[in-house]
Structure formats: C-alpha cells, structure tokens
Write a protein that holds these residues in place. Structure first.
Motif, PDB file in Angstrom:
ATOM      1  N   PRO A 169     124.222  98.174   4.929  1.00 11.70           N
ATOM      2  CA  PRO A 169     122.846  97.717   5.144  1.00 11.70           C
ATOM      3  C   PRO A 169     121.839  98.859   5.175  1.00 11.70           C
ATOM      4  CG  PRO A 169     124.120  97.558   7.167  1.00 11.70           C
ATOM      5  CD  PRO A 169     125.066  97.946   6.083  1.00 11.70           C
ATOM      6  N   PHE A 170     122.302 100.054   5.364  1.00  6.24           N
ATOM      7  CA  PHE A 170     121.396 101.199   5.462  1.00  6.24           C
ATOM      8  C   PHE A 170     121.174 101.890   4.116  1.00  6.24           C
ATOM      9  CE2 PHE A 170     123.505 100.743   9.596  1.00  6.24           C
ATOM     10  CZ  PHE A 170     122.385 100.445  10.353  1.00  6.24           C
ATOM     11  N   ARG A 171     121.941 101.489   3.086  1.00  5.72           N
ATOM     12  CA  ARG A 171     121.829 102.154   1.786  1.00  5.72           C
ATOM     13  C   ARG A 171     120.410 102.020   1.218  1.00  5.72           C
ATOM     14  NH1 ARG A 171     125.848  99.935  -0.616  1.00  5.72           N
ATOM     15  NH2 ARG A 171     127.262 101.588  -0.067  1.00  5.72           N
ATOM     16  N   ASP A 172     119.892 100.796   1.180  1.00  7.01           N
ATOM     17  CA  ASP A 172     118.544 100.589   0.643  1.00  7.01           C
ATOM     18  C   ASP A 172     117.504 101.277   1.514  1.00  7.01           C
ATOM     19  OD1 ASP A 172     119.500  99.137  -1.484  1.00  7.01           O
ATOM     20  OD2 ASP A 172     119.245  97.201  -0.478  1.00  7.01           O
ATOM     21  N   GLN A 173     117.681 101.189   2.807  1.00  4.20           N
ATOM     22  CA  GLN A 173     116.731 101.825   3.723  1.00  4.20           C
ATOM     23  C   GLN A 173     116.727 103.345   3.516  1.00  4.20           C
ATOM     24  OE1 GLN A 173     117.428 100.918   7.838  1.00  4.20           O
ATOM     25  NE2 GLN A 173     116.007 102.453   8.567  1.00  4.20           N
ATOM     26  N   ASN A 174     117.893 103.936   3.385  1.00  5.59           N
ATOM     27  CA  ASN A 174     117.978 105.380   3.162  1.00  5.59           C
ATOM     28  C   ASN A 174     117.374 105.765   1.812  1.00  5.59           C
ATOM     29  OD1 ASN A 174     119.236 105.766   5.614  1.00  5.59           O
ATOM     30  ND2 ASN A 174     121.298 105.717   4.752  1.00  5.59           N
ATOM     31  N   ALA A 175     117.625 104.947   0.797  1.00  5.12           N
ATOM     32  CA  ALA A 175     117.060 105.228  -0.525  1.00  5.12           C
ATOM     33  C   ALA A 175     115.535 105.139  -0.477  1.00  5.12           C
ATOM     34  CB  ALA A 175     117.625 104.268  -1.559  1.00  5.12           C
ATOM     35  N   ASP A 176     115.018 104.095   0.188  1.00  8.91           N
ATOM     36  CA  ASP A 176     113.564 103.955   0.312  1.00  8.91           C
ATOM     37  C   ASP A 176     112.967 105.139   1.053  1.00  8.91           C
ATOM     38  OD1 ASP A 176     113.681 101.577  -1.030  1.00  8.91           O
ATOM     39  OD2 ASP A 176     113.544 100.322   0.787  1.00  8.91           O
ATOM     40  N   TYR A 177     113.612 105.556   2.109  1.00  8.67           N
ATOM     41  CA  TYR A 177     113.127 106.691   2.890  1.00  8.67           C
ATOM     42  C   TYR A 177     113.089 107.959   2.035  1.00  8.67           C
ATOM     43  CZ  TYR A 177     112.884 110.248   6.524  1.00  8.67           C
ATOM     44  OH  TYR A 177     112.521 111.319   7.287  1.00  8.67           O
ATOM     45  N   ALA A 178     114.177 108.203   1.306  1.00  9.48           N
ATOM     46  CA  ALA A 178     114.234 109.397   0.454  1.00  9.48           C
ATOM     47  C   ALA A 178     113.197 109.323  -0.666  1.00  9.48           C
ATOM     48  CB  ALA A 178     115.635 109.558  -0.123  1.00  9.48           C
ATOM     49  N   ASN A 179     113.047 108.154  -1.281  1.00  7.19           N
ATOM     50  CA  ASN A 179     112.067 108.001  -2.366  1.00  7.19           C
ATOM     51  C   ASN A 179     110.640 108.183  -1.846  1.00  7.19           C
ATOM     52  OD1 ASN A 179     114.096 107.543  -4.189  1.00  7.19           O
ATOM     53  ND2 ASN A 179     113.925 105.320  -4.086  1.00  7.19           N
ATOM     54  N   ASN A 180     110.342 107.606  -0.699  1.00  9.20           N
ATOM     55  CA  ASN A 180     108.999 107.758  -0.118  1.00  9.20           C
ATOM     56  C   ASN A 180     108.717 109.222   0.229  1.00  9.20           C
ATOM     57  OD1 ASN A 180     108.446 105.047  -0.372  1.00  9.20           O
ATOM     58  ND2 ASN A 180     109.112 104.549   1.709  1.00  9.20           N
ATOM     59  N   ALA A 181     109.704 109.901   0.759  1.00  6.48           N
ATOM     60  CA  ALA A 181     109.523 111.315   1.093  1.00  6.48           C
ATOM     61  C   ALA A 181     109.253 112.122  -0.174  1.00  6.48           C
ATOM     62  CB  ALA A 181     110.751 111.850   1.809  1.00  6.48           C
ATOM     63  N   LEU A 182     109.961 111.817  -1.247  1.00  6.87           N
ATOM     64  CA  LEU A 182     109.762 112.531  -2.504  1.00  6.87           C
ATOM     65  C   LEU A 182     108.368 112.234  -3.081  1.00  6.87           C
ATOM     66  CD1 LEU A 182     111.267 114.467  -4.379  1.00  6.87           C
ATOM     67  CD2 LEU A 182     112.215 112.494  -5.558  1.00  6.87           C
ATOM     68  N   MET A 183     107.946 110.973  -3.020  1.00 10.60           N
ATOM     69  CA  MET A 183     106.616 110.611  -3.518  1.00 10.60           C
ATOM     70  C   MET A 183     105.520 111.294  -2.691  1.00 10.60           C
ATOM     71  SD  MET A 183     106.805 108.870  -6.246  1.00 10.60           S
ATOM     72  CE  MET A 183     105.221 108.088  -6.436  1.00 10.60           C
ATOM     73  N   THR A 242     118.868 107.752  -9.048  1.00  4.95           N
ATOM     74  CA  THR A 242     120.063 107.567  -9.865  1.00  4.95           C
ATOM     75  C   THR A 242     121.151 108.548  -9.442  1.00  4.95           C
ATOM     76  OG1 THR A 242     118.743 106.786 -11.727  1.00  4.95           O
ATOM     77  CG2 THR A 242     120.949 107.589 -12.229  1.00  4.95           C
ATOM     78  N   GLU A 243     120.762 109.789  -9.195  1.00  2.00           N
ATOM     79  CA  GLU A 243     121.748 110.793  -8.766  1.00  2.00           C
ATOM     80  C   GLU A 243     122.329 110.441  -7.397  1.00  2.00           C
ATOM     81  OE1 GLU A 243     119.765 114.564  -8.990  1.00  2.00           O
ATOM     82  OE2 GLU A 243     119.729 114.532 -11.176  1.00  2.00           O
ATOM     83  N   ARG A 244     121.466 109.985  -6.470  1.00  4.52           N
ATOM     84  CA  ARG A 244     121.961 109.581  -5.154  1.00  4.52           C
ATOM     85  C   ARG A 244     122.910 108.389  -5.290  1.00  4.52           C
ATOM     86  NH1 ARG A 244     116.816 110.376  -3.485  1.00  4.52           N
ATOM     87  NH2 ARG A 244     116.346 108.154  -3.581  1.00  4.52           N
ATOM     88  N   GLY A 245     122.561 107.444  -6.143  1.00  3.13           N
ATOM     89  CA  GLY A 245     123.416 106.270  -6.350  1.00  3.13           C
ATOM     90  C   GLY A 245     124.773 106.648  -6.913  1.00  3.13           C
ATOM     91  N   ALA A 246     124.773 107.555  -7.905  1.00  5.03           N
ATOM     92  CA  ALA A 246     126.041 107.993  -8.504  1.00  5.03           C
ATOM     93  C   ALA A 246     126.888 108.744  -7.487  1.00  5.03           C
ATOM     94  CB  ALA A 246     125.770 108.873  -9.724  1.00  5.03           C
ATOM     95  N   THR A 247     126.232 109.590  -6.702  1.00  7.75           N
ATOM     96  CA  THR A 247     126.953 110.343  -5.679  1.00  7.75           C
ATOM     97  C   THR A 247     127.545 109.398  -4.638  1.00  7.75           C
ATOM     98  OG1 THR A 247     125.530 112.272  -5.997  1.00  7.75           O
ATOM     99  CG2 THR A 247     126.722 112.135  -3.905  1.00  7.75           C
ATOM    100  N   ASP A 248     126.752 108.423  -4.224  1.00  7.31           N
ATOM    101  CA  ASP A 248     127.214 107.459  -3.227  1.00  7.31           C
ATOM    102  C   ASP A 248     128.372 106.622  -3.784  1.00  7.31           C
ATOM    103  OD1 ASP A 248     126.971 106.206  -0.653  1.00  7.31           O
ATOM    104  OD2 ASP A 248     126.141 104.462  -1.703  1.00  7.31           O
ATOM    105  N   TRP A 249     128.264 106.172  -5.025  1.00  5.21           N
ATOM    106  CA  TRP A 249     129.320 105.370  -5.663  1.00  5.21           C
ATOM    107  C   TRP A 249     130.610 106.172  -5.756  1.00  5.21           C
ATOM    108  CZ3 TRP A 249     130.894 100.704  -6.594  1.00  5.21           C
ATOM    109  CH2 TRP A 249     131.821 100.444  -7.599  1.00  5.21           C
ATOM    110  N   ASN A 250     130.502 107.428  -6.195  1.00  2.69           N
ATOM    111  CA  ASN A 250     131.694 108.271  -6.317  1.00  2.69           C
ATOM    112  C   ASN A 250     132.319 108.537  -4.947  1.00  2.69           C
ATOM    113  OD1 ASN A 250     131.664 108.438  -9.111  1.00  2.69           O
ATOM    114  ND2 ASN A 250     130.267 110.174  -9.101  1.00  2.69           N
ATOM    115  N   ALA A 251     131.489 108.715  -3.929  1.00  4.68           N
ATOM    116  CA  ALA A 251     132.023 108.901  -2.572  1.00  4.68           C
ATOM    117  C   ALA A 251     132.741 107.633  -2.110  1.00  4.68           C
ATOM    118  CB  ALA A 251     130.899 109.270  -1.605  1.00  4.68           C
TER     119      ALA A 251
END
Length: 183
Positions: free
Chosen positions: A71-85, A107-116
């Motif tokens: 449940p935190f994956r989307d929240q973490n992605a949003d947080y990281a994307n907002n920080a980058l923006m 995309t890189e975070r998603g690939a890293t997360d999937w591989n982990a």
C-alpha cells in the motif's frame, strides 16, 4: 528354553521401543521444517508466475498481486516524484524535460522495486528448497531406521531359532553322553 524365550522377548521389546521413539522424533523434526517448505513452495510458484514461466494469465495475476501488495508503493512513488518536480521547479526547469526526468526516475524505481521483489521471492523459494531437502533427509533416515529394524529383527529371529534348535539337542546329547559313560 525359557531363558532364550525371555531374552528374545526383551530384545524385541527394547528394539521396538527404540524404533518407535526414534520414528516419533524423526516425525517431529520433519514437521518443524513444514512451514518453511510450504512457504518456499508458495514463493516458488509465485516466482514462476511473476517471471511468466507459468503462462501469460499467471503473469498478469502476479503483476496485479504485486501492484496491490504494497500500500505504500504508490505513496512512496508520489512522494519521490513530487520531490523531484519541486527540485526542477526550484531551478526553473518545469515542463517537458522535468516531466521526462520524473517519468524516467519512476520507471527506474519501478524496475528496481520489481527486481527486488523477484529476488525476495527467489530467496524464499531457496529457503523452501533447503527445508524440503532437510525433510527428505529425515524421511530417508526414517526409511533407513525401518530397514535396520527389519534387518535386526530378522537376525534376532535367526539367532532365536538357532538357540531353540540347539536347546532341543541338549537333552539327547546328554543322554548319549551318559550312555557312552555307562558303557
């Protein structure tokens, strides 16, 4: 003959008691590995689904399960994307290049997360394989114990039969010896 029968009964009882106790211990030890073996089997099946080894439908199901499992994956992605923006906006670089950079980072975070995720499944599968191997070793030990028990019981039966047969001849031999002495 009574002493031979008594000794045979005691030896058989002790051997059977030892076998039964050992079998119980083997079974208990085998059960201790069961949760790890079962978890490993489930992880291995999910790993096969997630890598597409079990077909396209299984892969789609694994992807859907993966996406909904944290449940935190989307929240973490949003947080990281907002920080980058915010970082790009602070530099005055909002727009196309900033959006492209955010998409690439996501995309890189998603690939890293999937591989982990796949690595964790693979590790759980290996744990299950090791537990199953330990269970197989215990099962083999149980078979060896049963085989040894059977061999020991067969040897005891042969020795018992030989002792009983020998006891039958003792009386005749004694009479013949007395007869020879008398002559």
């Amino acid at each position: 003959r009574k002493d031979i029968e008594n000794a045979n009964r005691q030896a058989t009882g002790a051997l059977t008691q030892g076998r039964d106790a050992a079998m119980g211990q083997y079974s208990q030890a085998r059960e201790m590995y069961s949760p790890y073996a079962q978890q490993g089997q489930r992880a291995n099946a999910l790993y096969g689904d997630a890598t597409g080894a079990n077909g396209q439908d299984a892969y789609k199901s694994a992807m859907a399960g993966y996406a909904g499992s944290d449940p935190f994956r989307d929240q973490n992605a949003d947080y990281a994307n907002n920080a980058l923006m915010r970082q790009y906006a602070a530099r005055g670089q909002s727009g196309g290049n900033a959006g492209l950079a955010v998409a690439r980072a996501q995309t890189e975070r998603g690939a890293t997360d999937w591989n982990a995720y796949l690595s964790r499944l693979q590790g759980q599968g290996q744990q299950g394989l090791q537990a199953t191997g330990a269970q197989a070793g215990l099962t083999q030990g149980m078979g060896d114990l049963r085989s040894g028990y059977g061999q020991q019981m067969a040897g005891n039966a042969i020795n018992y039969g030989n002792a009983m047969a020998g006891s039958r001849n003792i009386g005749i031999n004694n009479l013949m010896g007395l007869g020879g002495l008398a002559m």
